[in-house]
Design a protein around this motif. Structure first.
Motif, PDB file in Angstrom:
ATOM      1  N   GLU A 297      67.036  80.906  35.252  1.00 10.26           N
ATOM      2  CA  GLU A 297      66.091  79.808  35.467  1.00 10.26           C
ATOM      3  C   GLU A 297      66.928  78.593  34.970  1.00 10.26           C
ATOM      4  OE1 GLU A 297      61.596  79.467  34.154  1.00 10.26           O
ATOM      5  OE2 GLU A 297      62.986  79.454  32.283  1.00 10.26           O
ATOM      6  N   ARG A 298      66.514  77.401  35.585  1.00 11.56           N
ATOM      7  CA  ARG A 298      66.882  76.166  35.570  1.00 11.56           C
ATOM      8  C   ARG A 298      65.891  75.259  34.675  1.00 11.56           C
ATOM      9  NH1 ARG A 298      69.163  73.080  39.754  1.00 11.56           N
ATOM     10  NH2 ARG A 298      69.800  71.422  38.030  1.00 11.56           N
ATOM     11  N   MET A 299      66.121  74.426  33.757  1.00 12.41           N
ATOM     12  CA  MET A 299      65.237  73.473  33.135  1.00 12.41           C
ATOM     13  C   MET A 299      65.756  72.168  33.102  1.00 12.41           C
ATOM     14  SD  MET A 299      64.007  76.084  29.949  1.00 12.41           S
ATOM     15  CE  MET A 299      63.191  74.457  29.054  1.00 12.41           C
ATOM     16  N   VAL A 300      64.832  71.334  33.729  1.00 13.83           N
ATOM     17  CA  VAL A 300      65.135  69.831  33.649  1.00 13.83           C
ATOM     18  C   VAL A 300      64.013  69.085  32.796  1.00 13.83           C
ATOM     19  CG1 VAL A 300      65.594  67.799  35.105  1.00 13.83           C
ATOM     20  CG2 VAL A 300      66.505  70.053  35.883  1.00 13.83           C
ATOM     21  N   LYS A 301      64.450  68.377  32.039  1.00 19.76           N
ATOM     22  CA  LYS A 301      63.563  67.677  31.054  1.00 19.76           C
ATOM     23  C   LYS A 301      63.407  66.246  31.748  1.00 19.76           C
ATOM     24  CE  LYS A 301      62.453  68.914  26.360  1.00 19.76           C
ATOM     25  NZ  LYS A 301      62.662  68.638  24.938  1.00 19.76           N
ATOM     26  N   ALA A 302      62.257  66.066  32.768  1.00 15.82           N
ATOM     27  CA  ALA A 302      62.139  64.962  33.368  1.00 15.82           C
ATOM     28  C   ALA A 302      61.687  63.658  32.454  1.00 15.82           C
ATOM     29  CB  ALA A 302      61.139  65.034  34.488  1.00 15.82           C
ATOM     30  N   ALA A 303      60.740  64.170  31.514  1.00 16.35           N
ATOM     31  CA  ALA A 303      60.503  63.267  30.423  1.00 16.35           C
ATOM     32  C   ALA A 303      60.313  63.803  29.140  1.00 16.35           C
ATOM     33  CB  ALA A 303      59.139  62.733  30.814  1.00 16.35           C
ATOM     34  N   SER A 304      60.912  63.141  28.132  1.00  9.17           N
ATOM     35  CA  SER A 304      61.076  63.872  27.104  1.00  9.17           C
ATOM     36  C   SER A 304      60.749  62.800  25.886  1.00  9.17           C
ATOM     37  CB  SER A 304      62.775  63.976  26.566  1.00  9.17           C
ATOM     38  OG  SER A 304      62.997  64.641  25.423  1.00  9.17           O
ATOM     39  N   ASP A 305      59.690  63.206  25.181  1.00  4.72           N
ATOM     40  CA  ASP A 305      59.174  62.367  24.049  1.00  4.72           C
ATOM     41  C   ASP A 305      58.890  60.953  24.417  1.00  4.72           C
ATOM     42  OD1 ASP A 305      58.096  62.208  21.437  1.00  4.72           O
ATOM     43  OD2 ASP A 305      60.049  61.607  20.563  1.00  4.72           O
ATOM     44  N   VAL A 306      58.457  60.413  25.587  1.00  2.00           N
ATOM     45  CA  VAL A 306      58.229  59.268  26.049  1.00  2.00           C
ATOM     46  C   VAL A 306      56.932  58.410  25.543  1.00  2.00           C
ATOM     47  CG1 VAL A 306      57.777  57.681  28.364  1.00  2.00           C
ATOM     48  CG2 VAL A 306      59.502  59.715  28.219  1.00  2.00           C
ATOM     49  N   THR A 307      57.377  57.432  24.662  1.00  2.00           N
ATOM     50  CA  THR A 307      56.032  56.528  24.050  1.00  2.00           C
ATOM     51  C   THR A 307      56.190  55.363  24.824  1.00  2.00           C
ATOM     52  OG1 THR A 307      56.245  58.014  22.109  1.00  2.00           O
ATOM     53  CG2 THR A 307      55.038  55.911  21.985  1.00  2.00           C
TER      54      THR A 307
END
Length: 537
Positions: A297-307
């Motif tokens: 399984e591949r995981m891509v964090k497209a948005a991380s802790d966006v404020t």
């Protein structure tokens, strides 16, 4: 001495077209070791001129009817198909705008380069392989051996374009035609490709015919410039003459439409937030299951802790390269994609936990304008119905919704007759106006515009940006503006959020970020904007 001489070139269009000739009475010369840029808007005939040189016109309906295209005294208009196949690749090569459609998806990059050698020259397999590896190394691709074994879909846009350049230069052609080769690329990748084309051209002593509508690119790369309008050559000269002292009104209008890199004066700001995004996270997963064929399984964090915070009447720009996560954040905000964590507060209400039914009445308050206006408009529905559908779903009476649609068509600068026409009957810029009218039909508080002008010509782009600004003032709209074009951001946005790899690396007023960027990545983006020396001249 000219490598290429185009004289009195006429290319006809099919019967019933809006004009008889796509290209009319065009004269051009290209010298060895020279880069000639042909500029103009869509429909100006610049790409068809390039395709005529390659013998790639869609005959019989679009063909050369008069004139000559001579290379070393040989008229390419009259050569046989067999001779033209010999010339393509060996004497004249072309880099296309979209490498994904120009490369064979079922052949590896190595096999596609090898095919060029097998068709044109007698060379042993081992020698062809070594030559292909050297070419991929010359265009600065990492791990050329791995690239040789890769398929086009396994490479990034910039890597595919480099592979195409390697293929185009495989046989040391005398003439290289580059048809909008950087239009679909990010600003940093674009800067690398432009530098690479210039390096390759100088080392191979090649004449380059470079097709573009981007004057920043022209300023950085061209020796001479030819400007085309409606199939005719209206102005030509050295880069300095055309860019700094344009004579023809069309050239003057095109240059005037190029957004300045100097941010506009900041506007009075409201302190009242209309949208607050807090610790937004979105992870995409692929593979690992039955349909993933059991792979890891591949995981891509497209948005991380966006404020982020958007104030009333403000335009907040989200900038960054492809893959930075800016479009994912936009789609999460309007709930086209469900975020995994965080808050999306619209006028104090958190949209993230709401069901589709609970979200429906709130959709009137937040609307989106998409990048591709043709793909986002139903081709089988008339424009009036497209615009009035939203209000009808929200319970607005049919006559009121129709009247609103007609009013909005007028606001976005379209004729009232547009109401009964279909999307395919409009140009790209007009379709974008329809998309804006549809988004405004529900009187939203927030408009999310995802790259709304990236596919448009410079003059149409200027019109759409001016329209958005006028509407924002008239309707006191708050806007999130997604773009990778920092020139556009400078003229549209009050504040900027710079994203990279799913994270916000810097935020602040646009003028401050342009004058004094803090993050190394922001400095990289600003340094890569084409035509800086010209725009500050």
């Amino acid at each position: 001495m000219s490598l290429l001489e185009i004289r009195n070139l006429h290319i006809c269009l099919p019967e019933g077209s809006e004009r008889p000739f796509a290209v009319e009475a065009v004269n051009l010369d290209l010298a060895p070791n020279e880069i000639l840029c042909i500029v103009g808007e869509s429909g100006s005939g610049k790409s068809l001129t390039a395709r005529a040189v390659m013998g790639l016109l869609p005959k019989p309906h679009v063909r050369v009817t008069h004139g000559s295209i001579k290379m070393d005294g040989e008229d390419l208009v009259n050569v046989s198909d067999a001779r033209m196949r010999e010339i393509r690749g060996s004497d004249i090569s072309m880099i296309f705008q979209e490498p994904m459609t120009a490369l064979n998806p079922v052949m590896t990059i190595g096999d596609q380069i090898d095919e060029v050698f097998r068709f044109h020259v007698s060379m042993k397999k081992k020698e062809r392989r070594q030559k292909a590896l050297a070419l991929l190394s010359d265009v600065h691709l990492p791990d050329p051996l791995q690239i040789m074994l890769a398929y086009p879909h396994e490479l990034s846009g910039g890597q595919r374009q480099r592979a195409m350049i390697a293929m185009a230069l495989a046989l040391d052609p005398k003439i290289l035609i580059a048809d909008e080769p950087t239009t679909a690329l990010d600003v940093t990748t674009q800067a690398q490709i432009l530098k690479l084309i210039k390096e390759m051209q100088a080392s191979h002593n090649t004449g380059v015919l470079f097709i573009t509508h981007d004057f920043g690119v022209v300023a950085d790369i061209a020796d001479r410039v030819a400007v085309m309008q409606q199939g005719k050559l209206v102005e030509s000269g050295t880069t300095d003459e055309v860019l700094n002292n344009p004579q023809h009104p069309y050239t003057q209008a095109l240059i005037a439409a190029v957004p300045s890199l100097s941010p506009r004066q900041p506007r009075d700001q409201s302190a009242e937030p209309v949208l607050q995004v807090e610790a937004l996270t979105k992870v995409f997963r692929s593979g690992g299951g039955f349909f993933g064929f059991g792979g890891e399984e591949r995981m891509v964090k497209a948005a991380s802790d966006v404020t982020l915070e958007l104030r009333k009447g403000e335009t907040l720009g989200i900038v960054g390269e492809s893959g930075s996560g800016k479009s994912t954040v936009a789609r999460c905000i309007v709930r086209l994609v469900d975020a995994d964590d965080g808050k999306i507060l619209l006028n104090g209400t958190d949209l993230r936990p709401l069901s589709r039914a609970e979200m429906r009445p709130l959709r009137a308050n937040i609307q989106m304008v998409f990048q591709d206006p043709f793909a986002s408009l139903n081709p089988r529905t008339r424009v009036g119905k497209i615009i009035s559908q939203g209000p009808l779903i929200q319970g607005v009476p049919i006559k009121e919704a129709q009247a609103k649609a007609r009013e909005l068509l007028s606001i976005v600068g379209l004729d009232k007759r547009a109401y009964d026409r279909y999307p395919h009957e409009f140009s790209g810029g007009q379709r974008q106006r329809i998309g804006i009218a549809r988004a405004l039909a529900l009187n939203p508080d927030v408009l999310v515009a995802d790259e709304p002008v990236s596919a448009l010509d410079v003059s149409i782009q200027a019109q759409i940006l001016k329209l958005l600004d006028k509407i924002r003032e008239r309707m006191t709209l708050s806007m999130i503006f997604i773009t990778h074009d920092l020139r556009v951001a400078a003229q549209v946005c009050d504040r900027l959020a710079v994203m990279r790899y799913g994270e916000v690396v810097e935020t602040g007023p646009t003028a401050e970020i342009f004058a004094n960027p803090q993050a190394a990545y922001t400095k990289e983006l600003l340094a890569a904007v084409p035509g800086q020396s010209w725009s500050t001249a």
